[in-house]
Design a protein around this motif. Structure first.
Motif, PDB file in Angstrom:
ATOM      1  N   GLY A  10      -6.141 -10.257   8.289  1.00  0.00           N
ATOM      2  CA  GLY A  10      -5.808  -9.921   9.765  1.00  0.00           C
ATOM      3  C   GLY A  10      -6.132  -9.107  10.901  1.00  0.00           C
ATOM      4  N   SER A  11      -5.359  -8.927  11.779  1.00  0.00           N
ATOM      5  CA  SER A  11      -5.597  -8.045  12.832  1.00  0.00           C
ATOM      6  C   SER A  11      -4.643  -7.109  13.005  1.00  0.00           C
ATOM      7  N   VAL A  12      -4.842  -5.742  12.859  1.00  0.00           N
ATOM      8  CA  VAL A  12      -3.919  -4.662  12.996  1.00  0.00           C
ATOM      9  C   VAL A  12      -4.490  -3.608  13.807  1.00  0.00           C
ATOM     10  N   GLN A  13      -3.549  -2.893  14.373  1.00  0.00           N
ATOM     11  CA  GLN A  13      -3.764  -1.797  15.198  1.00  0.00           C
ATOM     12  C   GLN A  13      -4.369  -0.437  14.236  1.00  0.00           C
ATOM     13  N   ALA A  14      -4.926   0.439  14.603  1.00  0.00           N
ATOM     14  CA  ALA A  14      -5.176   1.454  13.731  1.00  0.00           C
ATOM     15  C   ALA A  14      -4.152   2.378  13.521  1.00  0.00           C
ATOM     16  N   GLY A  15      -4.148   2.784  11.881  1.00  0.00           N
ATOM     17  CA  GLY A  15      -2.860   3.367  11.161  1.00  0.00           C
ATOM     18  C   GLY A  15      -2.114   2.191  10.863  1.00  0.00           C
ATOM     19  N   GLY A  16      -2.238   1.077  10.968  1.00  0.00           N
ATOM     20  CA  GLY A  16      -1.579   0.049  10.298  1.00  0.00           C
ATOM     21  C   GLY A  16      -1.972  -0.134   8.903  1.00  0.00           C
ATOM     22  N   SER A  17      -1.172  -1.098   8.176  1.00  0.00           N
ATOM     23  CA  SER A  17      -1.452  -1.472   6.726  1.00  0.00           C
ATOM     24  C   SER A  17      -1.583  -2.862   6.568  1.00  0.00           C
ATOM     25  N   LEU A  18      -2.347  -3.161   5.678  1.00  0.00           N
ATOM     26  CA  LEU A  18      -2.649  -4.668   5.290  1.00  0.00           C
ATOM     27  C   LEU A  18      -2.580  -4.622   3.722  1.00  0.00           C
ATOM     28  N   LYS A  19      -2.345  -5.660   2.955  1.00  0.00           N
ATOM     29  CA  LYS A  19      -2.416  -6.053   1.636  1.00  0.00           C
ATOM     30  C   LYS A  19      -3.155  -7.103   1.401  1.00  0.00           C
ATOM     31  N   LEU A  20      -4.500  -7.049   0.711  1.00  0.00           N
ATOM     32  CA  LEU A  20      -5.251  -7.933   0.469  1.00  0.00           C
ATOM     33  C   LEU A  20      -4.892  -8.764  -1.043  1.00  0.00           C
ATOM     34  N   ALA A  21      -4.967  -9.883  -1.285  1.00  0.00           N
ATOM     35  CA  ALA A  21      -4.688 -10.462  -2.596  1.00  0.00           C
ATOM     36  C   ALA A  21      -6.010 -11.319  -2.966  1.00  0.00           C
ATOM     37  N   CYS A  22      -6.398 -11.346  -4.160  1.00  0.00           N
ATOM     38  CA  CYS A  22      -7.505 -12.130  -4.621  1.00  0.00           C
ATOM     39  C   CYS A  22      -7.129 -12.844  -5.652  1.00  0.00           C
ATOM     40  N   LYS A  23      -6.751 -14.084  -5.601  1.00  0.00           N
ATOM     41  CA  LYS A  23      -6.517 -14.988  -6.909  1.00  0.00           C
ATOM     42  C   LYS A  23      -7.495 -15.398  -7.623  1.00  0.00           C
ATOM     43  N   ALA A  24      -7.518 -15.162  -8.881  1.00  0.00           N
ATOM     44  CA  ALA A  24      -8.686 -15.308  -9.790  1.00  0.00           C
ATOM     45  C   ALA A  24      -8.194 -16.467 -10.720  1.00  0.00           C
ATOM     46  N   SER A  25      -9.442 -17.388 -11.390  1.00  0.00           N
ATOM     47  CA  SER A  25      -9.197 -17.950 -12.488  1.00  0.00           C
ATOM     48  C   SER A  25      -9.023 -17.248 -13.555  1.00  0.00           C
ATOM     49  N   SER A  70      -5.069  -2.794  -7.463  1.00  0.00           N
ATOM     50  CA  SER A  70      -4.131  -2.941  -8.326  1.00  0.00           C
ATOM     51  C   SER A  70      -4.542  -4.402  -8.825  1.00  0.00           C
ATOM     52  N   LYS A  71      -3.638  -4.643 -10.100  1.00  0.00           N
ATOM     53  CA  LYS A  71      -3.796  -6.130 -10.309  1.00  0.00           C
ATOM     54  C   LYS A  71      -2.637  -6.755 -11.202  1.00  0.00           C
ATOM     55  N   GLU A  72      -2.088  -7.645 -10.962  1.00  0.00           N
ATOM     56  CA  GLU A  72      -0.857  -8.460 -11.604  1.00  0.00           C
ATOM     57  C   GLU A  72      -1.254  -9.073 -12.614  1.00  0.00           C
ATOM     58  N   ASN A  73      -1.061  -9.102 -13.838  1.00  0.00           N
ATOM     59  CA  ASN A  73      -1.682  -9.952 -15.007  1.00  0.00           C
ATOM     60  C   ASN A  73      -0.950 -11.370 -15.042  1.00  0.00           C
ATOM     61  N   ALA A  74       0.275 -11.206 -14.883  1.00  0.00           N
ATOM     62  CA  ALA A  74       1.037 -12.506 -14.791  1.00  0.00           C
ATOM     63  C   ALA A  74       0.462 -13.464 -13.813  1.00  0.00           C
ATOM     64  N   GLU A  75       0.168 -13.039 -12.620  1.00  0.00           N
ATOM     65  CA  GLU A  75      -0.304 -13.809 -11.493  1.00  0.00           C
ATOM     66  C   GLU A  75      -1.724 -14.021 -11.451  1.00  0.00           C
ATOM     67  N   MET A  76      -2.567 -13.264 -12.426  1.00  0.00           N
ATOM     68  CA  MET A  76      -3.847 -13.034 -12.467  1.00  0.00           C
ATOM     69  C   MET A  76      -4.604 -12.996 -10.932  1.00  0.00           C
ATOM     70  N   THR A  77      -3.981 -11.684 -10.285  1.00  0.00           N
ATOM     71  CA  THR A  77      -4.283 -11.734  -9.031  1.00  0.00           C
ATOM     72  C   THR A  77      -4.775 -10.210  -8.761  1.00  0.00           C
ATOM     73  N   LEU A  78      -5.608  -9.887  -8.010  1.00  0.00           N
ATOM     74  CA  LEU A  78      -6.209  -8.405  -7.857  1.00  0.00           C
ATOM     75  C   LEU A  78      -5.664  -8.253  -6.307  1.00  0.00           C
ATOM     76  N   TYR A  79      -5.328  -6.912  -6.115  1.00  0.00           N
ATOM     77  CA  TYR A  79      -4.807  -6.603  -4.825  1.00  0.00           C
ATOM     78  C   TYR A  79      -5.291  -5.507  -4.240  1.00  0.00           C
ATOM     79  N   LEU A  80      -5.445  -5.295  -3.164  1.00  0.00           N
ATOM     80  CA  LEU A  80      -5.854  -4.030  -2.336  1.00  0.00           C
ATOM     81  C   LEU A  80      -4.898  -3.737  -1.237  1.00  0.00           C
ATOM     82  N   GLN A  81      -4.115  -2.690  -1.371  1.00  0.00           N
ATOM     83  CA  GLN A  81      -3.549  -2.176  -0.432  1.00  0.00           C
ATOM     84  C   GLN A  81      -4.047  -1.302   0.513  1.00  0.00           C
ATOM     85  N   MET A  82      -4.243  -1.395   1.928  1.00  0.00           N
ATOM     86  CA  MET A  82      -4.721  -0.864   2.599  1.00  0.00           C
ATOM     87  C   MET A  82      -3.985  -0.067   3.736  1.00  0.00           C
ATOM     88  N   ASN A  83      -3.775   1.268   3.864  1.00  0.00           N
ATOM     89  CA  ASN A  83      -3.192   1.987   4.677  1.00  0.00           C
ATOM     90  C   ASN A  83      -3.798   2.936   5.532  1.00  0.00           C
TER      91      ASN A  83
END
Length: 125
Positions: A10-25, A70-83
Motif C-alpha cells: 500500500g501507500s504510507v507516509q515516511a515513518g509509517g509501518s506496513l506488514k506484508l504477507a506471503c501465503k504459500a503452498s 517471521s512465519k506462521e506454520n499453521a497458516e503457511m504464511t511468511l510475513y515482513l513487518q516493516m517499520n
C-alpha cells in the motif's frame, strides 16, 4: 495455481509501518529458505530479508532494525513487518522460496524454485 501470493502492500507516509504477507503452498512453505525481495523502478532486485529452517534470519543492511521477517506454520504464511518506512523503501516486494543452505540464504542467492508476483509498497515523504 500460484505457489506464493503476496498481500499487504500500500501507500504510507515516511515513518509509517506496513506488514506484508506471503501465503504459500505446502511445497513452497517447506522449502529451506524463504526470502523477501524488492525491486524499485530502474534498479535491480535486491534481497531484503530471509528466514532459514535452521531458525536463522538474515537482513539487508538497509533494513536492519526496521524490518522483521517471521512465519506462521499453521497458516503457511511468511510475513515482513516493516517499520519506520522511508521513501527509498518504495518498491515491488515479492517472496521466494528455495532449497538453499544457510550461506546462499544469507546472501540472498538462488536458485529459488518458487516466486510470487509481488505487492507494491509506496512511501511518500
Amino acid at each position: 495455481q500460484a505457489q506464493l501470493v503476496e498481500t499487504g502492500g500500500g501507500s504510507v507516509q515516511a515513518g509509517g509501518s506496513l506488514k506484508l504477507a506471503c501465503k504459500a503452498s505446502a511445497s513452497a512453505y517447506n522449502s529451506f529458505c524463504l526470502t523477501w525481495f524488492r525491486q524499485a523502478p530502474g534498479k535491480e532486485r535486491e534481497g531484503v530479508a530471509a528466514i532459514h529452517t535452521d531458525g536463522n534470519t538474515y537482513y539487508a543492511d538497509s533494513v536492519k532494525g526496521r524490518f522483521a521477517i517471521s512465519k506462521e506454520n499453521a497458516e503457511m504464511t511468511l510475513y515482513l513487518q516493516m517499520n519506520d518506512l522511508k521513501p527509498e523503501d518504495t518498491a515491488l516486494y515479492s517472496c521466494a522460496a528455495g532449497e538453499l543452505g544457510g550461506r546462499l540464504c544469507r546472501l540472498f542467492l538462488g536458485p529459488y524454485v518458487y516466486r510470487g508476483q509481488g505487492t507494491q509498497v509506496t512511501v511518500s515523504s
